[in-house]
Design a protein around this motif. Structure first.
Motif, PDB file in Angstrom:
ATOM      1  N   SER A   1       4.260   2.731   2.611  1.00  0.00           N
ATOM      2  CA  SER A   1       4.617   4.144   2.606  1.00  0.00           C
ATOM      3  C   SER A   1       3.359   5.000   2.548  1.00  0.00           C
ATOM      4  O   SER A   1       2.635   4.990   1.550  1.00  0.00           O
ATOM      5  CB  SER A   1       5.525   4.457   1.407  1.00  0.00           C
ATOM      6  N   LEU A   2       3.097   5.745   3.623  1.00  0.00           N
ATOM      7  CA  LEU A   2       1.961   6.655   3.697  1.00  0.00           C
ATOM      8  C   LEU A   2       2.503   8.066   3.826  1.00  0.00           C
ATOM      9  O   LEU A   2       3.208   8.389   4.786  1.00  0.00           O
ATOM     10  CB  LEU A   2       1.077   6.328   4.900  1.00  0.00           C
ATOM     11  N   SER A   3       2.172   8.927   2.852  1.00  0.00           N
ATOM     12  CA  SER A   3       2.702  10.284   2.867  1.00  0.00           C
ATOM     13  C   SER A   3       1.624  11.257   2.425  1.00  0.00           C
ATOM     14  O   SER A   3       0.487  10.881   2.147  1.00  0.00           O
ATOM     15  CB  SER A   3       3.929  10.383   1.951  1.00  0.00           C
ATOM     16  N   GLY A   4       2.004  12.544   2.324  1.00  0.00           N
ATOM     17  CA  GLY A   4       1.053  13.570   1.927  1.00  0.00           C
ATOM     18  C   GLY A   4      -0.013  13.753   2.990  1.00  0.00           C
ATOM     19  O   GLY A   4       0.246  13.703   4.187  1.00  0.00           O
ATOM     20  N   LYS A   5      -1.256  13.950   2.543  1.00  0.00           N
ATOM     21  CA  LYS A   5      -2.370  14.108   3.470  1.00  0.00           C
ATOM     22  C   LYS A   5      -3.171  12.816   3.585  1.00  0.00           C
ATOM     23  O   LYS A   5      -4.354  12.821   3.881  1.00  0.00           O
ATOM     24  CB  LYS A   5      -3.278  15.255   3.005  1.00  0.00           C
ATOM     25  N   ALA A   6      -2.502  11.702   3.304  1.00  0.00           N
ATOM     26  CA  ALA A   6      -3.182  10.411   3.342  1.00  0.00           C
ATOM     27  C   ALA A   6      -3.578  10.066   4.769  1.00  0.00           C
ATOM     28  O   ALA A   6      -2.782  10.203   5.694  1.00  0.00           O
ATOM     29  CB  ALA A   6      -2.271   9.329   2.787  1.00  0.00           C
ATOM     30  N   THR A   7      -4.813   9.623   4.940  1.00  0.00           N
ATOM     31  CA  THR A   7      -5.290   9.237   6.259  1.00  0.00           C
ATOM     32  C   THR A   7      -6.063   7.936   6.163  1.00  0.00           C
ATOM     33  O   THR A   7      -6.774   7.683   5.191  1.00  0.00           O
ATOM     34  CB  THR A   7      -6.197  10.321   6.868  1.00  0.00           C
TER      35      THR A   7
ATOM     36  N   LEU B   1       0.851  -1.184   0.000  1.00  0.00           N
ATOM     37  CA  LEU B   1       0.000   0.000   0.000  1.00  0.00           C
ATOM     38  C   LEU B   1       0.885   1.233   0.000  1.00  0.00           C
ATOM     39  O   LEU B   1       1.763   1.380   0.853  1.00  0.00           O
ATOM     40  CB  LEU B   1      -0.907   0.015   1.236  1.00  0.00           C
ATOM     41  N   LYS B   2       0.646   2.121  -0.958  1.00  0.00           N
ATOM     42  CA  LYS B   2       1.399   3.368  -1.025  1.00  0.00           C
ATOM     43  C   LYS B   2       0.423   4.506  -1.292  1.00  0.00           C
ATOM     44  O   LYS B   2      -0.402   4.420  -2.202  1.00  0.00           O
ATOM     45  CB  LYS B   2       2.460   3.311  -2.124  1.00  0.00           C
ATOM     46  N   THR B   3       0.505   5.549  -0.493  1.00  0.00           N
ATOM     47  CA  THR B   3      -0.393   6.686  -0.654  1.00  0.00           C
ATOM     48  C   THR B   3       0.413   7.967  -0.749  1.00  0.00           C
ATOM     49  O   THR B   3       1.533   8.062  -0.250  1.00  0.00           O
ATOM     50  CB  THR B   3      -1.369   6.804   0.529  1.00  0.00           C
ATOM     51  N   ALA B   4      -0.176   8.962  -1.406  1.00  0.00           N
ATOM     52  CA  ALA B   4       0.450  10.276  -1.525  1.00  0.00           C
ATOM     53  C   ALA B   4      -0.651  11.294  -1.749  1.00  0.00           C
ATOM     54  O   ALA B   4      -1.769  10.957  -2.133  1.00  0.00           O
ATOM     55  CB  ALA B   4       1.451  10.304  -2.677  1.00  0.00           C
TER      56      ALA B   4
END
Length: 384
Positions: free
Chosen positions: A348-354, A321-324
């Protein structure tokens, strides 16, 4: 003195005629009794055949149950669904028809009438025939995915930027039919890998991180009541690897379920597509960017989330799972996410990912997509 006639000629004929009458009556009675026994037996056979047809029709309804179109229907008396009305029974033994009623949030009554072939064809003298009617009480049989955290994974988790993983039970905005929130769950449940936070990235929950050494590959493929393969076989939508933007599609006031990128409307639960909760099977790695979806998402590869995208329900990922990004949305996920990442790579969870844990989203997805099964105790009754 009484006179006794001496001449008895002709008595033999009278006795013979009387005997013939008696014997004829006995023979006629025997034939009548035999015919009646045959008719009773034939009627009983037709009754039993009709009962079997009705029972087979009810079981066929359970086996062919379309959860996506049936589970979210209004409760009786607001709605009912016609079955048949002259559907052919297995092996061609008769025909059946009836109705199904939703009598509770998780309960359905199947009212089925069966007729054998001769009765259904009107071949019985006098226009009669056998007919049997049964009622079967069924319930939704949800799969137990074992979701006890906002994110369940085997490997490490990297949270950066403004990413947030929250195990507190939350209700999506605009959802008015949810029960009160339950106790908070863990933010991340993993096998023992490292959960790192940088920037404004946070993990919240009770506790924020749970190390569970029992997590293994089977956690993501074998569930209570079904396997991953069985879930993919039940998928309403099957998509190949690629990039997708999904959004609800309404045609002539009705939710258009034929559109491959229509995954329901979790942002507007009272809209036409608000009751559409599909099971989506991605056969490879996919990237989602705009706008939303709901249901159960099964991904054979990796799942990449970019930009403003929200998903309501359950997500099972066999890869990473990868978010941005995140745009202006409050969350990427409402419900529960399970990422297998068999190579134990970092999520990897980044940015405004919730990622927000939501028992209401999970339960709604299960109620809308699960098959039904007969009640264990007194699941059916004969109706008249």
């Amino acid at each position: 003195m009484k006179r006794i006639p001496r001449n008895e000629r002709g008595m033999a004929l009278a006795v013979a005629i009387f005997a013939l009458v008696v014997v004829g009556a006995l023979v006629a009675g025997a034939f009548f009794a035999g015919t009646q026994e045959q008719r009773v037996g034939e009627n009983q056979r037709r009754v039993q055949t009709s009962f079997g047809v009705a029972e087979a029709g009810a079981q066929e309804r359970v086996l062919s149950w379309d959860a996506t179109s049936m589970n979210k229907r209004p409760q009786y008396p607001a709605d009912s669904v016609v079955i048949g009305p002259n559907a052919t029974a297995p092996n061609g033994t008769g025909s059946y028809g009836g109705y199904s009623y939703k009598v509770g949030p998780n309960l359905f009554l199947i009212d089925m009438t069966g007729r054998d072939n001769a009765s259904a064809a009107g071949a019985i003298a006098g226009g009669g025939g056998a007919r049997q009617r049964i009622g079967m009480l069924t319930r939704i049989a949800p799969v137990d995915f074992g979701i006890h955290a906002s994110l369940t994974t085997q490997g490490s988790v990297s949270i950066s930027g403004n990413a947030d993983v929250n195990g507190a039970d939350q209700i999506p905005a605009g959802w008015t039919s949810c029960d009160p929130p339950g106790p908070p769950q863990a933010g991340v449940r993993d096998q023992g890998g490292n959960v790192t936070e940088s920037g404004n990235g946070t993990v919240l929950g009770n506790p924020p991180v749970v190390n569970d050494p029992t997590i293994n590959n089977n956690t993501f493929t074998t569930f209570g009541g079904a396997t991953y393969a069985q879930m993919t076989a039940r998928a309403n939508l099957v998509i190949p690897a690629g990039n997708y933007s999904t959004a609800p599609v309404v045609t002539n006031g009705q939710c258009d379920r034929t559109v491959l990128t229509n995954w329901g409307d979790g942002e507007n639960p009272t809209a036409p597509c608000g009751s559409y909760w599909p099971i989506i099977h991605a056969t490879g790695t996919i990237t989602l960017n705009n706008t939303q979806g709901q249901g159960i998402l099964l991904v054979d590869g990796d799942l990449n989330i970019q930009g403003s995208y929200q998903f309501f329900g359950i997500v099972i990922i066999q890869g990473d799972l990868k978010t941005a990004g995140g745009g202006t949305t409050d969350a990427h996920f409402w419900g529960g996410v399970m990422a297998k990442n068999a190579d134990l790579s970092t999520q990897s969870l980044s940015g405004k990912a919730t990622l927000n844990f939501s028992s209401c989203s999970i339960l709604t997805a299960l109620q809308a997509t699960s098959p039904i099964s007969m009640m264990r105790s007194r699941g059916w009754a004969q109706l008249y």
